[in-house]
Design a protein around this motif. Structure first.
Motif, mmCIF file in Angstrom:
data_model
loop_
_atom_site.group_PDB
_atom_site.id
_atom_site.type_symbol
_atom_site.label_atom_id
_atom_site.label_comp_id
_atom_site.label_asym_id
_atom_site.label_seq_id
_atom_site.Cartn_x
_atom_site.Cartn_y
_atom_site.Cartn_z
ATOM 1 N N TYR A 128 17.369 36.448 11.877
ATOM 2 C CA TYR A 128 18.038 37.428 11.020
ATOM 3 C C TYR A 128 17.034 37.963 10.003
ATOM 4 O O TYR A 128 16.206 37.224 9.476
ATOM 5 N N GLY A 129 17.119 39.221 9.693
ATOM 6 C CA GLY A 129 16.204 39.842 8.737
ATOM 7 C C GLY A 129 14.778 39.758 9.249
ATOM 8 O O GLY A 129 14.519 40.011 10.429
ATOM 9 N N THR A 130 13.869 39.333 8.379
ATOM 10 C CA THR A 130 12.464 39.278 8.780
ATOM 11 C C THR A 130 12.011 37.850 9.039
ATOM 12 O O THR A 130 10.839 37.612 9.303
ATOM 13 N N TYR A 138 13.862 40.716 3.633
ATOM 14 C CA TYR A 138 15.036 41.589 3.515
ATOM 15 C C TYR A 138 15.947 40.980 2.461
ATOM 16 O O TYR A 138 16.132 39.762 2.422
ATOM 17 N N THR A 171 21.441 46.150 20.134
ATOM 18 C CA THR A 171 21.228 46.424 18.705
ATOM 19 C C THR A 171 20.853 47.888 18.465
ATOM 20 O O THR A 171 21.097 48.413 17.382
ATOM 21 N N THR A 223 23.658 46.417 3.857
ATOM 22 C CA THR A 223 22.664 47.335 3.324
ATOM 23 C C THR A 223 21.911 46.654 2.193
ATOM 24 O O THR A 223 22.485 45.858 1.453
ATOM 25 N N PHE A 270 13.988 46.220 2.037
ATOM 26 C CA PHE A 270 12.859 45.398 2.455
ATOM 27 C C PHE A 270 11.860 45.394 1.311
ATOM 28 O O PHE A 270 11.645 46.427 0.664
ATOM 29 N N GLN A 318 20.523 45.861 7.872
ATOM 30 C CA GLN A 318 20.395 44.776 8.833
ATOM 31 C C GLN A 318 21.730 44.575 9.537
ATOM 32 O O GLN A 318 22.784 44.882 8.980
ATOM 33 N N LYS A 353 27.065 44.797 9.643
ATOM 34 C CA LYS A 353 26.072 45.629 8.967
ATOM 35 C C LYS A 353 25.969 45.250 7.492
ATOM 36 O O LYS A 353 26.968 45.059 6.823
ATOM 37 N N LYS A 381 23.064 40.499 17.621
ATOM 38 C CA LYS A 381 21.749 40.319 18.239
ATOM 39 C C LYS A 381 21.746 40.946 19.627
ATOM 40 O O LYS A 381 22.802 41.246 20.185
ATOM 41 N N THR A 403 19.748 41.812 0.030
ATOM 42 C CA THR A 403 20.843 42.718 -0.328
ATOM 43 C C THR A 403 20.852 42.958 -1.837
ATOM 44 O O THR A 403 21.590 43.801 -2.308
ATOM 45 N N LYS A 457 24.073 41.729 11.941
ATOM 46 C CA LYS A 457 24.189 40.356 12.427
ATOM 47 C C LYS A 457 24.088 40.312 13.946
ATOM 48 O O LYS A 457 23.629 39.343 14.523
#
Length: 801
Positions: free
Chosen positions: A332-334, A244, A195, A226, A229, A412, A224, A416, A246, A414
């Motif tokens: 994913y995200g937070t 997070y 990552t 955008t 947060f 963020q 990706k 991993k 979008t 996808k």
RNA sequence: GCGGAUGUGGCGGAAUUGGCAGACGCGCUGGCUUCAGGUGCCAGUGAAUGCAAGUUCAUGUGGGUUCGACUCCCGUCAUCCGCACCA
């Protein structure tokens, strides 16, 4: 006399090997060309015709490049670590080393029978010590730079068998072996921090020439996005819950929040959460769910509302509830989201089930029925009201969040991190030592390779540990740092490790000091053209680009990207139109085809059968067509006449074909290149004789496809030089056009006549020539001509009323 | 659900990127060679209609743009392949 392909093929394969014409020369004065094909996994089943198609594409190109004067590197090797060999060993008790060597021998002999122009001096085998020494070396470099690390993660685990299971082996929440309930267990595993390179792996795609769908698949895989947060204050604490999104501009529509059941903050505040028992019950239930269940039950949302634990919406100041639900993923995200039920269908479904408010902030849909995800005017959104452009409203909100210090713009991915260890025997040992005092310690570089020890029993232990864990002599060691007793890592690297850098080893395969000498890396540079299967686009391709970029950052390789160009061949399907598989019994063995029809026929057919990039079924009878083509090519010797150049009748046909074949090979249009050669062959037979010069050009063009018969004819023509090294024919563009051409005459767009006109005929002359034609006259008689047009070299169209 | 690709004779597939649809190959039909099978060679082969020259229809499907559409635009159906509760 009939063409005896058996003796001819054996003869020329031997001559090529003796003469060494296919050996790449380091630091040659010639221009270099590096053609790479995905090296095979040497399975016990041997090769199938799909391999042949995969290699034949760049084989043809490589042979053409040599004729064009390039110094070509076209190597082959074997990606030999992996499960099938290990499973075979478990079943039969035969050591994977023995099985692998046997399979490699079989593959090699099959490849040689097809006459591929590989540089056999550079063969590599990823399971050999002098190779995996450098795989381990790269791993240690990553460890040194913090890119190889251990972390706890959730895995499928059977408490009864004490074994980690894949998702496939744990469907329905039951263990595939003992049928007891599977749990999600957090386990310590090795990761490679791919990552960290996510953005560069994405941006690097701009610098290379990949097939559009290859590129797109990689972009989607990296994934990706955008957005921003946002930190939500937890009521009555100093804590914030970070999410997070979008669509930060929908913040006024946030009516609740959702955390992943595994979110660590839950444990931290379990005393505050008055229904924590419910939380734990939900966690246990969702941990039991498999990937399959999670994705199949998309509509049916489940969850638990937290009591005594709520958040404050940072823009409205309102208190909003927090739920836990497994539709939010920790990975994913937070691991937590702000829910905007009016404009996200998942949040909408959840809100309907749990009675949460739905507040519309974007006009245009009917939120009584479903979430509205389209664009529209912002409403109920304070300072954002009236915005109609998504981009502007997002920017305005991000600005607000940053000024207030409650959030910021962010991205963020996808993709991993790469889980890198396997509890298996047949792989590269991970060169790490565990010391009670020093922790994880790298095996010193000078001690590489850390050899894979011999074992008797290859099966993984009942505790789910690697077979290596059962060898005390391997496990027990001393700490390289402090000298005290220590334990070795007993897991091995995954299948994908060895293939992540193999293209570099071909450049200098016998080097004992480095993975490859720097001056040779400089000379050969990037892989000019890489061909392989679509199935490797998101794994092998991404992994190897990652490793390469890492080596570039260390200053070990001269280029950032490894592959300048990437193409992919389509599958060969069975004669029944299904994917070839052993269980269906529709696999075609290349050896059988070579036995009956010869290597040239096999090579020609796999490229002639259809579009190179598309799947096509195997057809035994169509193979015969190629057999006829090869035999008829041989038959040209019977109608040979003297003369070095082209005869007048065939001159333009030859120039056209040279042009067509030259261009088609560059564009992977092998099928039409071969068709053009067949057409030329038919033209020659129609004429009834062929000059020496014509025959020589013909075999020069055909040689990359069917080199054996071409060498044989070449010899019969008395040429001292091998056809393999003779020059690629050139053409004169001026001679590709005929003096007289046939054009079509259309009346109102329908073809009514054809006529011959001079090629340089002007528009007016062409139209009046058309009008003189008797057929045309009968169609325009008594009608008004509205429009007349001439498309040069193609047609005349007369529009009448 | 999202994304991508594909759809042309009995079959695999061509079509210079808007200009003669079906190149090339397979298969099939007829003929020659052969005691015969195979091979080889010659001719034919999208469909309908006609004694014929011909005519009409045809690139999944419905519309549109154009002198002209397999090709471009809008809709629709089918198949295949990725990814998938990605916030």
């Amino acid at each position: 006399m009939a063409y005896d392909f058996k003796s001819a093929e054996a003869k020329w394969q031997a001559k090529w090997e003796q003469s060494g014409v296919f050996h790449a020369v380091d630091f040659s004065e010639k221009k270099k060309f590096y053609a790479l094909v995905e090296f095979p996994y040497p399975s016990g089943a041997g090769m199938h015709v799909g391999h042949i198609k995969a290699y034949s594409g760049l084989e043809v190109l490589s042979r053409k490049r040599r004729k064009e004067g390039y110094n070509v590197l076209f190597p082959i090797g074997f990606d030999a670590y992996g499960l099938p060999t290990e499973n075979y060993a478990i079943k039969t008790g035969i050591h994977p080393r023995i099985v692998t060597d046997k399979n490699i021998e079989k593959f090699s002999s099959q490849l040689k029978r097809v006459g591929f122009s590989f540089d056999w001096d550079r063969v590599i085998d990823t399971t050999k010590e002098d190779y995996y020494k450098w795989t381990q070396w790269i791993f240690l470099k990553m460890f040194e730079h913090g890119l190889a690390f251990r972390d706890k993660t959730l895995v499928n685990y059977c408490p009864s068998c004490k074994v980690v299971l894949s998702n496939e082996d744990s469907q329905g929440g039951k263990c595939d072996i003992c049928h007891s309930d599977i749990i999600q267990k957090s386990k310590d595993v090795w990761y490679l921090r791919i990552t960290a390179y996510a953005d560069r792996l994405l941006q690097g795609l701009d610098k290379v020439d990949y097939l559009p769908n290859v590129r797109l698949q990689q972009e989607n895989w990296i994934g990706k996005s955008t957005g921003a947060f946002v930190n939500f204050k937890i009521k009555d604490t100093s804590e914030t819950l970070r999410v997070y999104t979008t669509r930060p501009d929908t913040l006024f529509g946030v009516t609740f929040m959702v955390m992943a059941p595994e979110h660590p903050m839950l444990d931290q505040y379990k005393d505050r959460i008055s229904n924590f028992a419910e939380v734990e019950a939900y966690r246990a239930a969702s941990a039991k769910k498999t990937e399959f269940e999670r994705t199949q039950l998309v509509k049916d949302k489940t969850g638990v509302k937290l009591s005594g634990f709520s958040a404050i919406n940072p823009v409205s100041g309102k208190e909003i509830p927090i739920f836990i639900s497994d539709y939010v993923m920790m990975g994913y995200g937070t691991g937590a989201i702000m829910a905007v039920p009016a404009h996200d269908q998942r949040d909408y479904d959840f809100a309907k089930k749990f009675g949460a408010d739905v507040v519309e902030v974007i006009k245009g849909g009917d939120i009584e029925k479903e979430a509205y995800t389209g664009d529209g005017e912002m409403v109920n959104s304070g300072f954002l009201n009236g915005y109609t452009n998504k981009k502007d409203s997002i920017a305005a909100m991000v600005k607000f969040l940053e000024e207030k210090g409650v959030g910021e713009a962010g991205v963020q991915f996808k993709m991993k991190d790469w889980a890198f260890n396997r509890q298996r025997y047949w792989g590269e040992p991970i060169p790490i030592v565990y010391c009670d005092d020093c922790g994880m310690v790298a095996v010193p570089y000078e001690e590489l390779p850390l050899k894979l020890p011999k074992v008797e029993n290859f099966a993984p232990g009942s505790d789910g540990e690697s077979p290596l864990a059962k060898i005390p002599e391997f496990v027990n060691c001393t700490c390289p740092k402090c000298g005290k007793k220590a334990r070795r890592e007993t897991d091995t690297m995954p299948q994908w490790a060895g293939s992540s850098w193999y293209f570099l080893r071909y450049i200098d395969p016998r080097n004992t000091e480095r993975f490859a000498a720097r001056d040779k890396l400089d000379y050969w540079g990037m892989v000019d053209w890489y061909n392989g299967g679509m199935e490797h686009v998101t794994r092998h391709m991404i992994y190897s680009r990652f490793w390469h970029k890492f080596l570039y950052d260390l200053g070990e390789v001269p280029y950032d990207e490894p592959y300048a160009k990437r193409t992919a061949q389509g599958l060969i399907l069975g004669p029944d139109g299904d994917k070839m598989s052993k269980s269906k019994g529709n696999v075609v063995d290349p050896n059988d085809v070579v036995d009956v029809f010869g290597a040239d026929v096999l090579r020609t057919y796999v490229l002639f059968m259809g579009d190179y990039e598309k799947a096509a079924p195997w057809s035994e009878s169509s193979v015969k067509g190629c057999k006829r083509f090869i035999d008829r090519t041989w038959g040209l010797l019977d109608i040979l006449t003297d003369g070095e150049g082209y005869s007048k009748e065939l001159e333009s046909a030859f120039h056209k074909t040279v042009k067509k074949v030259s261009e088609d090979i560059e564009n992977l249009k092998y099928n039409t290149a071969i068709a053009a050669l067949m057409t030329l062959l038919n033209t020659i037979y129609d004429k009834g004789s062929v000059t020496r010069g014509e025959l020589f050009t013909f075999i020069s063009l055909l040689d990359p496809f069917a080199p054996h018969v071409c060498e044989e004819i070449n010899e019969k023509l008395g040429c001292a030089e091998l056809q393999a090294t003779s020059a690629w024919p050139t053409y004169d563009p001026a001679k590709c056009v005929d003096d007289e051409i046939e054009i079509a005459v259309q009346i109102n767009g329908k073809v009514r006549a054809r006529l011959m006109i001079p090629a340089d005929c002007g528009s007016d002359a062409a139209v009046s020539a058309a009008k003189e034609n008797a057929d045309v006259q009968s169609f325009i008689a008594g009608k008004t001509v509205i429009k007349e047009l001439y498309v040069k070299g193609r047609l005349v169209n007369i529009v009448v009323k």
